[in-house]
Design an enzyme around this catalytic site. Structure first.
Site, short mmCIF file in Angstrom:
data_model
loop_
_atom_site.label_atom_id
_atom_site.label_comp_id
_atom_site.label_asym_id
_atom_site.label_seq_id
_atom_site.Cartn_x
_atom_site.Cartn_y
_atom_site.Cartn_z
N ASP A 70 0.82 -1.21 0.00
CA ASP A 70 0.00 0.00 0.00
C ASP A 70 0.85 1.27 0.00
O ASP A 70 2.09 1.21 0.14
CB ASP A 70 -0.96 0.00 1.21
CG ASP A 70 -0.30 -0.44 2.51
OD1 ASP A 70 0.95 -0.47 2.57
OD2 ASP A 70 -1.01 -0.75 3.47
N ASP A 140 -6.98 -2.99 14.61
CA ASP A 140 -8.38 -3.33 14.33
C ASP A 140 -8.48 -4.50 13.35
O ASP A 140 -9.53 -4.79 12.81
CB ASP A 140 -9.14 -2.11 13.76
CG ASP A 140 -8.54 -1.62 12.45
OD1 ASP A 140 -7.54 -2.20 11.98
OD2 ASP A 140 -9.07 -0.65 11.89
N HIS A 142 -6.89 -4.72 10.44
CA HIS A 142 -6.84 -4.41 9.00
C HIS A 142 -5.64 -5.04 8.30
O HIS A 142 -4.58 -5.24 8.87
CB HIS A 142 -6.96 -2.91 8.71
CG HIS A 142 -5.83 -2.05 9.13
ND1 HIS A 142 -5.99 -0.92 9.91
CD2 HIS A 142 -4.50 -2.09 8.86
CE1 HIS A 142 -4.84 -0.34 10.10
NE2 HIS A 142 -3.91 -1.03 9.47
N GLU A 147 -9.73 -1.74 5.68
CA GLU A 147 -10.30 -1.59 7.02
C GLU A 147 -11.39 -2.63 7.24
O GLU A 147 -11.84 -3.28 6.28
CB GLU A 147 -10.87 -0.17 7.16
CG GLU A 147 -9.83 0.95 6.99
CD GLU A 147 -8.92 1.11 8.20
OE1 GLU A 147 -8.78 0.15 9.00
OE2 GLU A 147 -8.32 2.19 8.34
C1 GLP Z 1 -0.36 0.29 8.55
C2 GLP Z 1 -0.18 -0.53 7.28
C3 GLP Z 1 -0.46 -2.00 7.52
C4 GLP Z 1 0.27 -2.49 8.76
C5 GLP Z 1 -0.19 -1.70 9.95
C6 GLP Z 1 0.43 -2.16 11.27
O1 GLP Z 1 -1.68 0.66 8.77
N1 GLP Z 1 -0.99 -0.07 6.21
O2 GLP Z 1 -0.09 -2.76 6.38
O3 GLP Z 1 0.05 -3.86 8.95
O4 GLP Z 1 0.15 -0.34 9.72
O5 GLP Z 1 1.62 -1.53 11.53
P1 GLP Z 1 2.58 -1.91 12.72
O6 GLP Z 1 3.34 -3.11 12.27
O7 GLP Z 1 3.46 -0.71 12.88
O8 GLP Z 1 1.73 -2.18 13.91
#
Ligand code: GLP
Length: 263
Positions: A70, A140, A142, A147
């Site tokens: 993304d 959450d 995602h 989402e």
């Molecule tokens: C962002 C990304 C996700 C990722 C999430 C969790 O929202 N778009 O792909 O999994 O963060 O991040 P972290 O690993 O810092 O908790």
């Protein structure tokens, strides 16, 4: 679905990096190994270990093509919170033989974001699909920027971020949720589950609810990663901290059946 529980974050990362490295080394087909990659804090330890192996001559990326999950809409490459910047800063810039033309990241500045997403899907297909998609998870639940309640068969497209996600990610934007872009380009859940293999990193207390829902709940659009329950080759690598909401029964089951994987 497999769940490989490691004692702590660093062992989880070492295990995941070894798993990915072995897949790349074992790839003998006459086409590149296609690797899907996430951003976030969870994969950083995996990227460090893969880069260490690469620099030590233990693993080559010369025949690897990557597709990132993304990108924020409206952030240029040089913005230090763009996922393009994150990936180069934390991973690609540390590899000795990764070919820049083999790196694919959605362009958050594309004039026509929908077209950009369609082209991304086509490019993935042109390589014969993704061999292994590594992912992280939002608190959450995602998946990438899909989402809760995103269709479990969704494809790459433009997504609106929830207020919750903007608050969580505001730690990288001066703690100001309004400074976090409200939209992003993201692979779909179907894009990820079409991959031959999927490996998800889930670590820390704040992910415990998401881990339990993904593994023990039913397949539900509320917890998007639960789509993996229908995947033939899905692995969750997690640490002990993330296991806090699993039932004792589930926790013991996976410790037992995956004991050979424990570092
Ligand atoms: C962002 C990304 C996700 C990722 C999430 C969790 O929202 N778009 O792909 O999994 O963060 O991040 P972290 O690993 O810092 O908790």
């Amino acid at each position: 679905m497999r769940v490989v529980i490691q004692e702590n974050y660093s062992k989880m990362c070492r295990w995941a990096a070894n798993y990915i490295a072995n897949k790349i080394r074992d790839h003998k087909e006459d086409r590149p190994f296609v690797l899907g990659l996430p951003t976030g804090s969870s994969p950083i330890g995996v990227y460090k270990e893969l880069a260490r192996m690469n620099q030590a001559g233990e693993l080559s990326f010369a025949n690897v093509v990557t597709f990132n999950m993304d990108e924020y809409l409206g952030l240029p490459h040089e913005h230090d919170q763009s996922y393009w910047y994150f990936m180069h800063d934390n991973f690609f810039d540390h590899l000795v033989d990764m070919k820049p033309e083999n790196i694919n990241i959605l362009n958050g500045m594309a004039e026509d974001p929908e077209k950009e997403c369609e082209e991304y899907e086509k490019k993935i297909a042109s390589y014969g699909g993704i061999d292994l998609f590594m992912g992280g998870i939002g608190v959450d639940g995602h998946l990438a920027f899909n989402e809760p309640y995103t269709s479990l068969t969704s494809r790459t497209g433009l997504r609106n971020l929830t207020t919750d996600t903007r608050i969580v990610n505001s730690r990288f934007f001066g703690n100001d949720p309004e400074a976090v872009p409200a939209q992003a380009l993201s692979v779909g859940i179907g894009t990820v589950t079409d991959s031959k293999e999927v490996l998800v990193l889930i670590n820390g207390h704040n992910k415990a609810r998401a881990l339990a829902a993904t593994v023990e709940g039913g397949v539900s659009q509320k917890w998007t990663w639960s789509a993996l329950q229908l995947h033939n080759c899905a692995i969750i690598a997690c640490d002990e901290e993330a296991c806090g909401e699993l039932t004792v029964d589930t926790y013991k089951y996976f410790l037992d059946i995956e004991k050979a994987e424990r570092l």
